[in-house]
Design a protein around this motif. Structure first.
Motif, PDB file in Angstrom:
ATOM      1  N   SER A 192       0.213   7.480  11.310  1.00 48.37           N
ATOM      2  CA  SER A 192      -0.925   6.328  11.165  1.00 48.37           C
ATOM      3  C   SER A 192      -0.777   5.585  10.058  1.00 48.37           C
ATOM      4  O   SER A 192      -1.074   4.358  10.198  1.00 48.37           O
ATOM      5  N   LEU A 193      -0.489   6.212   8.770  1.00 55.19           N
ATOM      6  CA  LEU A 193      -0.413   5.372   7.779  1.00 55.19           C
ATOM      7  C   LEU A 193       0.542   4.453   7.274  1.00 55.19           C
ATOM      8  O   LEU A 193       0.255   3.251   7.174  1.00 55.19           O
ATOM      9  N   ARG A 194       1.588   4.890   8.016  1.00 54.49           N
ATOM     10  CA  ARG A 194       2.908   3.979   8.093  1.00 54.49           C
ATOM     11  C   ARG A 194       2.687   2.856   9.131  1.00 54.49           C
ATOM     12  O   ARG A 194       3.156   1.610   8.854  1.00 54.49           O
ATOM     13  N   GLU A 195       1.959   3.232  10.047  1.00 54.33           N
ATOM     14  CA  GLU A 195       2.066   2.193  11.264  1.00 54.33           C
ATOM     15  C   GLU A 195       0.955   1.096  10.796  1.00 54.33           C
ATOM     16  O   GLU A 195       1.185   0.032  10.979  1.00 54.33           O
ATOM     17  N   ALA A 196      -0.009   1.394   9.869  1.00 52.90           N
ATOM     18  CA  ALA A 196      -0.882   0.553   9.507  1.00 52.90           C
ATOM     19  C   ALA A 196      -0.184  -0.311   8.148  1.00 52.90           C
ATOM     20  O   ALA A 196      -0.910  -1.345   7.740  1.00 52.90           O
ATOM     21  N   GLY A 197       0.849   0.042   7.657  1.00 48.99           N
ATOM     22  CA  GLY A 197       1.752  -0.759   6.826  1.00 48.99           C
ATOM     23  C   GLY A 197       2.064  -0.222   5.490  1.00 48.99           C
ATOM     24  O   GLY A 197       2.401  -0.868   4.403  1.00 48.99           O
ATOM     25  N   CYS A 198       1.814   1.184   5.237  1.00 50.30           N
ATOM     26  CA  CYS A 198       1.856   1.876   3.989  1.00 50.30           C
ATOM     27  C   CYS A 198       3.507   1.840   3.752  1.00 50.30           C
ATOM     28  O   CYS A 198       4.471   2.114   4.583  1.00 50.30           O
ATOM     29  N   VAL A 199       4.075   1.522   2.551  1.00 46.08           N
ATOM     30  CA  VAL A 199       5.375   1.361   2.411  1.00 46.08           C
ATOM     31  C   VAL A 199       5.968   2.834   1.696  1.00 46.08           C
ATOM     32  O   VAL A 199       7.109   3.153   1.992  1.00 46.08           O
ATOM     33  N   GLU A 200       5.050   3.586   1.141  1.00 51.18           N
ATOM     34  CA  GLU A 200       5.327   5.128   0.789  1.00 51.18           C
ATOM     35  C   GLU A 200       4.343   5.865   1.272  1.00 51.18           C
ATOM     36  O   GLU A 200       3.207   5.254   1.250  1.00 51.18           O
ATOM     37  N   VAL A 201       4.526   7.217   1.545  1.00 51.46           N
ATOM     38  CA  VAL A 201       3.452   8.209   1.783  1.00 51.46           C
ATOM     39  C   VAL A 201       3.761   9.416   1.172  1.00 51.46           C
ATOM     40  O   VAL A 201       4.887   9.856   1.173  1.00 51.46           O
ATOM     41  N   TYR A 202       2.773  10.002   0.332  1.00 52.47           N
ATOM     42  CA  TYR A 202       2.556  11.367  -0.348  1.00 52.47           C
ATOM     43  C   TYR A 202       1.725  12.240  -0.152  1.00 52.47           C
ATOM     44  O   TYR A 202       0.727  11.696   0.404  1.00 52.47           O
ATOM     45  N   PRO A 203       1.908  13.550  -0.403  1.00 49.87           N
ATOM     46  CA  PRO A 203       0.870  14.358  -0.037  1.00 49.87           C
ATOM     47  C   PRO A 203      -0.611  13.966  -0.649  1.00 49.87           C
ATOM     48  O   PRO A 203      -1.498  14.234  -0.086  1.00 49.87           O
ATOM     49  N   GLY A 204      -0.432  13.856  -1.991  1.00 50.61           N
ATOM     50  CA  GLY A 204      -1.563  13.402  -2.585  1.00 50.61           C
ATOM     51  C   GLY A 204      -1.451  13.094  -4.161  1.00 50.61           C
ATOM     52  O   GLY A 204      -0.251  12.791  -4.626  1.00 50.61           O
ATOM     53  N   PRO A 205      -2.504  12.917  -4.902  1.00 52.39           N
ATOM     54  CA  PRO A 205      -2.218  12.280  -6.268  1.00 52.39           C
ATOM     55  C   PRO A 205      -1.561  13.014  -6.997  1.00 52.39           C
ATOM     56  O   PRO A 205      -0.580  12.613  -7.932  1.00 52.39           O
ATOM     57  N   GLY A 206      -1.257  14.700  -6.974  1.00 56.81           N
ATOM     58  CA  GLY A 206      -0.433  15.466  -7.691  1.00 56.81           C
ATOM     59  C   GLY A 206       1.067  15.138  -7.542  1.00 56.81           C
ATOM     60  O   GLY A 206       1.844  15.010  -8.452  1.00 56.81           O
ATOM     61  N   THR A 207       1.203  14.527  -6.013  1.00 58.53           N
ATOM     62  CA  THR A 207       2.774  14.326  -5.982  1.00 58.53           C
ATOM     63  C   THR A 207       3.040  12.891  -6.272  1.00 58.53           C
ATOM     64  O   THR A 207       4.265  12.817  -7.099  1.00 58.53           O
ATOM     65  N   ALA A 219       0.917  -1.092  -0.033  1.00 61.53           N
ATOM     66  CA  ALA A 219      -0.107   0.069   0.040  1.00 61.53           C
ATOM     67  C   ALA A 219       0.847   1.178   0.035  1.00 61.53           C
ATOM     68  O   ALA A 219       2.114   1.250   0.703  1.00 61.53           O
ATOM     69  N   ILE A 220       0.477   2.077  -0.572  1.00 59.25           N
ATOM     70  CA  ILE A 220       0.920   3.447  -0.760  1.00 59.25           C
ATOM     71  C   ILE A 220      -0.159   4.434  -0.009  1.00 59.25           C
ATOM     72  O   ILE A 220      -1.102   4.084  -0.343  1.00 59.25           O
ATOM     73  N   GLY A 221       0.283   5.383   0.801  1.00 58.01           N
ATOM     74  CA  GLY A 221      -0.564   6.274   1.646  1.00 58.01           C
ATOM     75  C   GLY A 221      -0.457   7.449   0.762  1.00 58.01           C
ATOM     76  O   GLY A 221       0.379   8.195   0.423  1.00 58.01           O
ATOM     77  N   VAL A 222      -1.608   8.258   0.879  1.00 62.06           N
ATOM     78  CA  VAL A 222      -1.609   9.990   0.580  1.00 62.06           C
ATOM     79  C   VAL A 222      -2.310  10.438   1.576  1.00 62.06           C
ATOM     80  O   VAL A 222      -3.170   9.985   2.362  1.00 62.06           O
ATOM     81  N   LEU A 223      -1.742  11.719   2.067  1.00 61.44           N
ATOM     82  CA  LEU A 223      -2.236  12.508   3.155  1.00 61.44           C
ATOM     83  C   LEU A 223      -3.471  13.307   2.931  1.00 61.44           C
ATOM     84  O   LEU A 223      -3.877  13.936   4.074  1.00 61.44           O
ATOM     85  N   CYS A 224      -4.003  13.251   1.748  1.00 62.39           N
ATOM     86  CA  CYS A 224      -4.995  14.386   1.369  1.00 62.39           C
ATOM     87  C   CYS A 224      -6.278  14.043   2.018  1.00 62.39           C
ATOM     88  O   CYS A 224      -7.220  14.925   2.073  1.00 62.39           O
ATOM     89  N   GLY A 225      -6.412  12.846   2.697  1.00 67.47           N
ATOM     90  CA  GLY A 225      -7.719  12.508   3.376  1.00 67.47           C
ATOM     91  C   GLY A 225      -7.730  12.734   4.822  1.00 67.47           C
ATOM     92  O   GLY A 225      -8.572  12.840   5.433  1.00 67.47           O
ATOM     93  N   GLY A 226      -6.466  13.665   5.395  1.00 69.02           N
ATOM     94  CA  GLY A 226      -6.590  13.826   6.747  1.00 69.02           C
ATOM     95  C   GLY A 226      -5.814  12.958   7.726  1.00 69.02           C
ATOM     96  O   GLY A 226      -5.568  13.391   8.912  1.00 69.02           O
ATOM     97  N   PHE A 227      -5.570  11.817   7.327  1.00 62.91           N
ATOM     98  CA  PHE A 227      -4.722  11.010   8.329  1.00 62.91           C
ATOM     99  C   PHE A 227      -3.224  11.259   8.306  1.00 62.91           C
ATOM    100  O   PHE A 227      -2.721  11.813   7.242  1.00 62.91           O
ATOM    101  N   THR A 228      -2.537  10.976   9.438  1.00 57.21           N
ATOM    102  CA  THR A 228      -1.251  11.404   9.735  1.00 57.21           C
ATOM    103  C   THR A 228      -0.398  10.408   8.782  1.00 57.21           C
ATOM    104  O   THR A 228      -0.565   9.141   8.743  1.00 57.21           O
ATOM    105  N   GLU A 229       1.045  10.893   8.500  1.00 57.03           N
ATOM    106  CA  GLU A 229       1.788   9.867   7.859  1.00 57.03           C
ATOM    107  C   GLU A 229       2.127   8.867   8.836  1.00 57.03           C
ATOM    108  O   GLU A 229       2.261   7.666   8.336  1.00 57.03           O
TER     109      GLU A 229
END
Length: 228
Positions: A201-216, A189-199
């Protein structure tokens, strides 16, 4: 260093919709919060907001007892659905570069799927709002599954429709529930921050990468897990 040729590229990208491609999370939270208050439950916007990303089957039990669910759970969910469609659905807009991102994913040779907990009629409208109807190969709605995220059902249905294994796909989502559900189905899973959850919390849930949103994701596409 590992030769990139040795690592197999993913065959599909599986996108969440609400909060990932569409700026809709606050609007969903408003509809749910108003529904809760309408049925006599003292629930704040913030409390509901933290649960968005789950389907109604997982969200309602957070706030209603078993007895309350039996008594008016179905009516509450119907009220919420009507309120959302009439008041908030017309306000939803896509985040920037959504159609460009999906076009880029397609050009890279990946198939595109949407794994959403939305109702089927809402799903069709969402794809139109995001201007991506013609770019999506496979889409699921809440009607396709027994349990919504964080259960893996939605991803399992998508993988079956695509005819691939979990290890051959990458999921993109904005909530920990997306990442947990994806991981249970064997999908990175890749996480995006545009939904309002923190980086965090997304990494703890297992995201391998996190980006600000679709544009990035679009701007840095060559660096992402979608190309490795």
């Amino acid at each position: 260093m590992m030769d990139m040729e040795d690592s197999e590229l993913p065959k599909a990208a599986i996108f969440d919709l609400d909060g990932t491609l569409l700026d809709s999370v606050d609007l969903h939270a408003l509809a749910w919060q108003e529904a809760m208050v309408e049925f006599g439950h003292d629930v704040t916007f913030e409390q509901v907001r933290s649960q968005i990303g789950k389907g109604g089957d997982k969200l309602i039990p957070v706030f209603l007892s078993d007895e309350q669910q039996r008594e008016h759970g179905k009516h509450l969910e119907e009220w919420r659905g009507n309120r959302f469609k009439s008041t908030y659905l017309p306000l939803i807009r896509p985040f920037s570069a959504v159609s460009q991102l999906l076009q880029r994913v397609r050009e890279a040779g990946l198939r595109i799927a949407v794994a959403s907990s939305a109702k089927e009629d809402e799903l069709k409208k969402y794809l139109d709002i995001a201007a991506i109807s013609d770019l999506v190969d496979v889409a699921t709605s809440s009607e396709d599954v027994d349990e919504s995220k964080p259960a893996p059902d939605i991803f399992e249905v998508v993988l079956k429709k695509l005819g691939i294994k979990g290890s051959e796909a990458v999921a993109i989502g904005d909530t920990p529930y997306d990442a947990i559900a994806a991981r249970k189905a064997g999908v990175s899973a890749i996480g995006v921050l545009c939904g309002g959850f923190t980086e965090n919390s997304l990494r703890e849930a297992g995201c391998v990468e996190v980006y600000p949103g679709p544009g990035t994701l679009y701007a840095r596409f060559g660096d992402t897990a979608l190309t490795k």
